[in-house]
Design a protein around this motif. Structure first.
Motif, mmCIF file in Angstrom:
data_model
loop_
_atom_site.group_PDB
_atom_site.id
_atom_site.type_symbol
_atom_site.label_atom_id
_atom_site.label_comp_id
_atom_site.label_asym_id
_atom_site.label_seq_id
_atom_site.Cartn_x
_atom_site.Cartn_y
_atom_site.Cartn_z
ATOM 1 N N UNK A 246 0.820 -1.209 0.000
ATOM 2 C CA UNK A 246 0.000 0.000 0.000
ATOM 3 C C UNK A 246 0.849 1.250 0.000
ATOM 4 N N UNK A 247 0.218 2.415 0.074
ATOM 5 C CA UNK A 247 0.967 3.671 0.047
ATOM 6 C C UNK A 247 1.833 3.841 1.292
ATOM 7 N N UNK A 248 2.838 4.671 1.154
ATOM 8 C CA UNK A 248 3.743 4.911 2.288
ATOM 9 C C UNK A 248 2.993 5.516 3.475
ATOM 10 N N UNK B 104 8.892 -2.187 -4.895
ATOM 11 C CA UNK B 104 8.194 -1.630 -6.058
ATOM 12 C C UNK B 104 8.738 -0.250 -6.394
ATOM 13 N N UNK B 105 8.700 0.096 -7.666
ATOM 14 C CA UNK B 105 9.074 1.432 -8.126
ATOM 15 C C UNK B 105 7.824 2.311 -8.112
ATOM 16 N N UNK C 106 -1.706 1.846 -4.116
ATOM 17 C CA UNK C 106 -2.368 0.745 -3.412
ATOM 18 C C UNK C 106 -1.635 -0.580 -3.564
ATOM 19 N N UNK C 107 -0.768 -0.698 -4.586
ATOM 20 C CA UNK C 107 -0.086 -1.961 -4.847
ATOM 21 C C UNK C 107 1.408 -1.903 -4.535
ATOM 22 N N UNK C 108 1.862 -0.794 -3.992
ATOM 23 C CA UNK C 108 3.281 -0.670 -3.669
ATOM 24 C C UNK C 108 3.695 -1.717 -2.634
ATOM 25 N N UNK C 109 4.875 -2.285 -2.816
ATOM 26 C CA UNK C 109 5.413 -3.257 -1.858
ATOM 27 C C UNK C 109 6.712 -2.697 -1.273
#
Length: 204
Positions: free
Chosen positions: A149-151, A182-183, A190-193
């Motif tokens: 998710x987001x930072x 993730x970049x 929402x999909x950041x890892x």
């Protein structure tokens, strides 16, 4: 010689479950740059560019030596000086950060210095290259967890990590450490890892 991919060679370092876990890490070498301020501002972007420029300069040197490698994921340590609150509780301009890119074990400090000098000669306008240096982290025992998710929602994951630490009689013994799997330029928030990691030690 096959190109070294650090993410594949050190899977336990570059992966984490969606629940907290205890892991162990020995000394690890990086190229790094230290700064302060909002990561959304130009200074942070310039520091990131300088760091990658040196990392790719190291890679180019070792490719000639038949020791090619994939430049690893960006990482960061975050902290706030003289304030009991965490970084997410204070204005972003007060944040301190150390950006890191892991280097293969065969890369020496002298080779990083020469790569930095070569990069600076090619990109004279990027003055922050002179601030890039070698760094070693020896975090030892850590608690880590994958944040999806987001930072801005990291506190929810950190809360789970803190509960895990309490239940396992561990306390934080080092800086907040993130690995950007993730970049953010290519993946929606929402999909950041992001791997979140804290060095810990047993509570006495």
């Amino acid at each position: 010689m096959e190109k070294l991919d650090l993410a594949k060679a050190y899977k336990s370092y570059y992966s984490a479950p969606v629940k907290p876990q205890l892991v162990q890490f020995g000394p690890i070498s990086y190229v790094s740059i230290v700064g302060q301020g909002d990561p959304n501002e130009s200074g942070f972007a310039a520091a990131t560019e300088a760091l990658y420029t040196v990392a790719y300069s190291v890679k180019a040197h070792h490719k000639k030596l038949n020791q090619d490698f994939t430049v690893a994921k960006l990482e960061g340590q975050w902290w706030v000086d003289g304030d009991p609150r965490t970084a997410l509780q204070v204005p972003k301009e007060l944040w301190h950060w150390k950006l890191l890119i892991r280097m293969p074990d065969y890369v020496t400090v002298d080779q990083i210095t020469r790569a930095r000098e070569a990069a600076a000669a090619k990109k004279k306008e990027l003055t922050l290259i002179s601030h890039v240096n070698h760094a070693t982290l020896h975090e030892g025992t850590c608690v880590q967890m994958l944040h999806v998710g987001p930072y801005s929602t990291e506190p929810e994951t950190l809360s789970q990590m803190e509960t895990y630490m309490e239940n396992n009689q561990q306390s934080i013994h080092g800086l907040h450490h993130e690995i950007y799997v993730s970049d953010p330029r290519r993946v929606e928030p929402a999909k950041l890892k992001t791997i979140l990691r804290y060095p810990v030690r047993p509570i006495e």
